[in-house]
Write a protein that holds these residues in place. Structure first.
Motif, PDB file in Angstrom:
ATOM      1  N   ILE A  17       4.838  -4.690  -7.815  1.00 31.90           N
ATOM      2  CA  ILE A  17       4.593  -2.858  -7.165  1.00 31.90           C
ATOM      3  C   ILE A  17       3.849  -2.915  -6.382  1.00 31.90           C
ATOM      4  N   GLY A  18       2.202  -2.778  -6.334  1.00 34.62           N
ATOM      5  CA  GLY A  18       1.893  -2.936  -5.161  1.00 34.62           C
ATOM      6  C   GLY A  18       2.176  -2.905  -3.677  1.00 34.62           C
ATOM      7  N   ARG A  19       2.512  -4.164  -3.238  1.00 38.44           N
ATOM      8  CA  ARG A  19       2.539  -4.394  -2.734  1.00 38.44           C
ATOM      9  C   ARG A  19       4.205  -3.434  -2.183  1.00 38.44           C
ATOM     10  N   ARG A  20       5.170  -3.124  -2.698  1.00 36.90           N
ATOM     11  CA  ARG A  20       6.219  -2.333  -2.353  1.00 36.90           C
ATOM     12  C   ARG A  20       5.840  -1.276  -2.386  1.00 36.90           C
ATOM     13  N   PHE A  21       4.431  -0.746  -2.487  1.00 41.60           N
ATOM     14  CA  PHE A  21       4.428   0.730  -2.609  1.00 41.60           C
ATOM     15  C   PHE A  21       3.770   0.519  -0.745  1.00 41.60           C
ATOM     16  N   VAL A  22       3.127  -0.450  -1.150  1.00 44.37           N
ATOM     17  CA  VAL A  22       2.845  -0.225   0.424  1.00 44.37           C
ATOM     18  C   VAL A  22       3.632  -0.592   1.468  1.00 44.37           C
ATOM     19  N   ASP A  23       5.127  -1.291   1.217  1.00 42.69           N
ATOM     20  CA  ASP A  23       6.480  -0.970   2.380  1.00 42.69           C
ATOM     21  C   ASP A  23       6.518   0.352   2.076  1.00 42.69           C
ATOM     22  N   GLU A  24       7.001   0.803   1.219  1.00 47.33           N
ATOM     23  CA  GLU A  24       8.114   2.182   0.887  1.00 47.33           C
ATOM     24  C   GLU A  24       6.469   3.188   1.429  1.00 47.33           C
ATOM     25  N   LEU A  25       5.350   3.187   1.050  1.00 43.56           N
ATOM     26  CA  LEU A  25       5.081   3.967   1.813  1.00 43.56           C
ATOM     27  C   LEU A  25       4.930   3.517   4.454  1.00 43.56           C
ATOM     28  N   LEU A  26       4.936   2.666   4.284  1.00 45.04           N
ATOM     29  CA  LEU A  26       4.693   2.478   6.277  1.00 45.04           C
ATOM     30  C   LEU A  26       6.786   2.827   6.206  1.00 45.04           C
ATOM     31  N   ALA A  27       7.221   2.421   5.499  1.00 41.59           N
ATOM     32  CA  ALA A  27       8.346   2.933   6.200  1.00 41.59           C
ATOM     33  C   ALA A  27       8.745   4.737   5.664  1.00 41.59           C
ATOM     34  N   ARG A  28       7.492   4.700   4.652  1.00 41.19           N
ATOM     35  CA  ARG A  28       8.221   6.985   5.201  1.00 41.19           C
ATOM     36  C   ARG A  28       7.372   7.487   6.202  1.00 41.19           C
ATOM     37  N   GLY A  29       6.767   6.823   6.625  1.00 43.96           N
ATOM     38  CA  GLY A  29       6.119   7.538   7.811  1.00 43.96           C
ATOM     39  C   GLY A  29       4.758   7.436   7.649  1.00 43.96           C
ATOM     40  N   ALA A  30       3.298   6.992   6.401  1.00 46.16           N
ATOM     41  CA  ALA A  30       1.957   7.022   6.095  1.00 46.16           C
ATOM     42  C   ALA A  30       1.291   6.710   7.758  1.00 46.16           C
ATOM     43  N   ARG A  31       0.205   7.545   7.487  1.00 48.72           N
ATOM     44  CA  ARG A  31      -0.443   7.133   8.803  1.00 48.72           C
ATOM     45  C   ARG A  31      -1.216   6.121   9.232  1.00 48.72           C
ATOM     46  N   LYS A  32      -1.692   5.987   7.851  1.00 48.15           N
ATOM     47  CA  LYS A  32      -2.720   4.501   7.394  1.00 48.15           C
ATOM     48  C   LYS A  32      -2.362   4.564   5.561  1.00 48.15           C
ATOM     49  N   VAL A  33      -2.289   2.639   5.462  1.00 46.03           N
ATOM     50  CA  VAL A  33      -2.103   1.631   4.511  1.00 46.03           C
ATOM     51  C   VAL A  33      -3.761   1.748   3.875  1.00 46.03           C
ATOM     52  N   TYR A  34      -4.437   1.495   3.102  1.00 42.15           N
ATOM     53  CA  TYR A  34      -5.669   1.244   3.132  1.00 42.15           C
ATOM     54  C   TYR A  34      -5.123  -0.009   1.383  1.00 42.15           C
ATOM     55  N   ALA A  35      -5.002  -1.008   1.822  1.00 39.19           N
ATOM     56  CA  ALA A  35      -4.524  -2.444   0.682  1.00 39.19           C
ATOM     57  C   ALA A  35      -5.136  -2.863  -0.265  1.00 39.19           C
ATOM     58  N   THR A  36      -5.998  -3.000  -0.991  1.00 39.60           N
ATOM     59  CA  THR A  36      -7.024  -3.615  -2.033  1.00 39.60           C
ATOM     60  C   THR A  36      -5.829  -4.523  -2.541  1.00 39.60           C
ATOM     61  N   ALA A  37      -7.236  -5.848  -3.181  1.00 45.60           N
ATOM     62  CA  ALA A  37      -6.331  -6.773  -3.250  1.00 45.60           C
ATOM     63  C   ALA A  37      -7.691  -6.793  -4.112  1.00 45.60           C
ATOM     64  N   ARG A  38      -8.555  -8.298  -4.714  1.00 41.36           N
ATOM     65  CA  ARG A  38      -9.620  -8.241  -5.243  1.00 41.36           C
ATOM     66  C   ARG A  38     -10.345 -10.137  -4.147  1.00 41.36           C
ATOM     67  N   ARG A  39      -8.878 -10.513  -4.270  1.00 39.17           N
ATOM     68  CA  ARG A  39      -9.402 -11.640  -2.352  1.00 39.17           C
ATOM     69  C   ARG A  39      -8.151 -11.344  -1.561  1.00 39.17           C
ATOM     70  N   VAL A  40      -9.700 -11.241  -0.318  1.00 38.34           N
ATOM     71  CA  VAL A  40      -9.473 -10.687   0.805  1.00 38.34           C
ATOM     72  C   VAL A  40      -8.420 -11.735   1.909  1.00 38.34           C
ATOM     73  N   ASP A  41      -8.854 -13.320   0.777  1.00 38.99           N
ATOM     74  CA  ASP A  41      -8.441 -14.127   1.917  1.00 38.99           C
ATOM     75  C   ASP A  41      -7.485 -14.922   1.396  1.00 38.99           C
ATOM     76  N   SER A  42      -6.814 -14.367   0.056  1.00 39.54           N
ATOM     77  CA  SER A  42      -5.650 -14.913   0.084  1.00 39.54           C
ATOM     78  C   SER A  42      -4.501 -15.095   0.893  1.00 39.54           C
TER      79      SER A  42
END
Length: 242
Positions: A17-42
């Motif tokens: 669901i978190g990834r879908r939130f990012v996709d929907e934010l971008l689709a709706r014209g968000a200026r920037k999205v900070y996407a967090t994860a425990r491992r940034v190298d995954s």
């Protein structure tokens, strides 16, 4: 809130669901999205980092230092989406107490910590909004998921509490309830599941209308409606042995 030109931060953004939130934010014209994860190298986090308007931050919401560090970077946030969570399927009476504490540490204490650290930035940026991804299990219990349900129930009422605390600074706090969504966390579940993309769509439509609570699917609506009646009626349907 109109998502266009907002700056959002999504916890647990690397999948589901978190990834879908990012996709929907971008689709709706968000200026920037900070996407967090425990491992940034995954692989999932690296895929997010390659997207335009997305910055990946390392955050474990049960690690206070990582939450503080993220709040120090994302000072321009106007929308906070608390999505990160776990599901241990631990029984309350016979299960590992450490796992039950981990459920509460994640859904209740971890989410509250994120809210506390980002509330000043939201205030400085005009108030903004907070979305807490909850569950139909905020309102009922099911065998094998007692720890998850108890933690989500605590997060639900915490959502109601911080809504009151943050009203004076103009921050809209929304709770989003859903049943089962077709994500990795529900692997092995053989009941009906919704498309996880339905969750951010319903949430953001709700923000546009100023809704403090969004009930995404029919199952969650049924469970919520049952709270006005004898609980024996609901539990007779979902767990006849009770």
């Amino acid at each position: 809130m109109d998502i266009t030109d907002q700056v959002a931060l999504v916890t647990g953004a690397n999948r589901g669901i978190g990834r879908r939130f990012v996709d929907e934010l971008l689709a709706r014209g968000a200026r920037k999205v900070y996407a967090t994860a425990r491992r940034v190298d995954s692989p999932e986090a690296l895929e997010l980092a390659a997207l335009d308007r997305v910055e990946v931050l390392a955050v474990d919401i049960t690690d206070h230092a990582s939450v503080v560090a993220a709040a120090g970077v994302a000072t321009d946030v106007t929308l906070l989406v608390n999505n990160a969570g776990i599901a241990t399927s631990t029984p309350l009476v016979t299960g590992d107490l450490a796992e039950l504490r981990r459920e509460m540490d994640t859904h209740y204490w971890g989410t509250l910590d994120v809210i506390r650290e980002f509330a000043p930035a939201l205030a400085a940026n005009g108030g903004g909004a907070i979305v807490n991804v909850l569950s139909a299990l905020s309102w009922f219990a099911y065998p094998g998921n007692g720890g998850y349900g108890a933690a989500k129930a605590a997060e639900w009422n915490m959502t109601n509490g911080v809504r009151q605390d943050l009203a004076a600074q103009g921050t809209l706090v929304q709770g989003v309830h859903l049943g089962a969504a077709d994500t990795d966390i529900m692997a092995g579940y053989d009941g009906p599941m919704i498309d996880p993309a339905d969750v951010p769509r319903a949430s953001f439509d709700g923000l546009a209308a100023g809704a403090i609570e969004v009930v995404v699917d029919d199952w969650s609506a049924m469970v919520k409606a049952s709270l006005a009646h004898d609980p024996a009626l609901l539990y007779a349907q979902i767990s006849p042995a009770s």
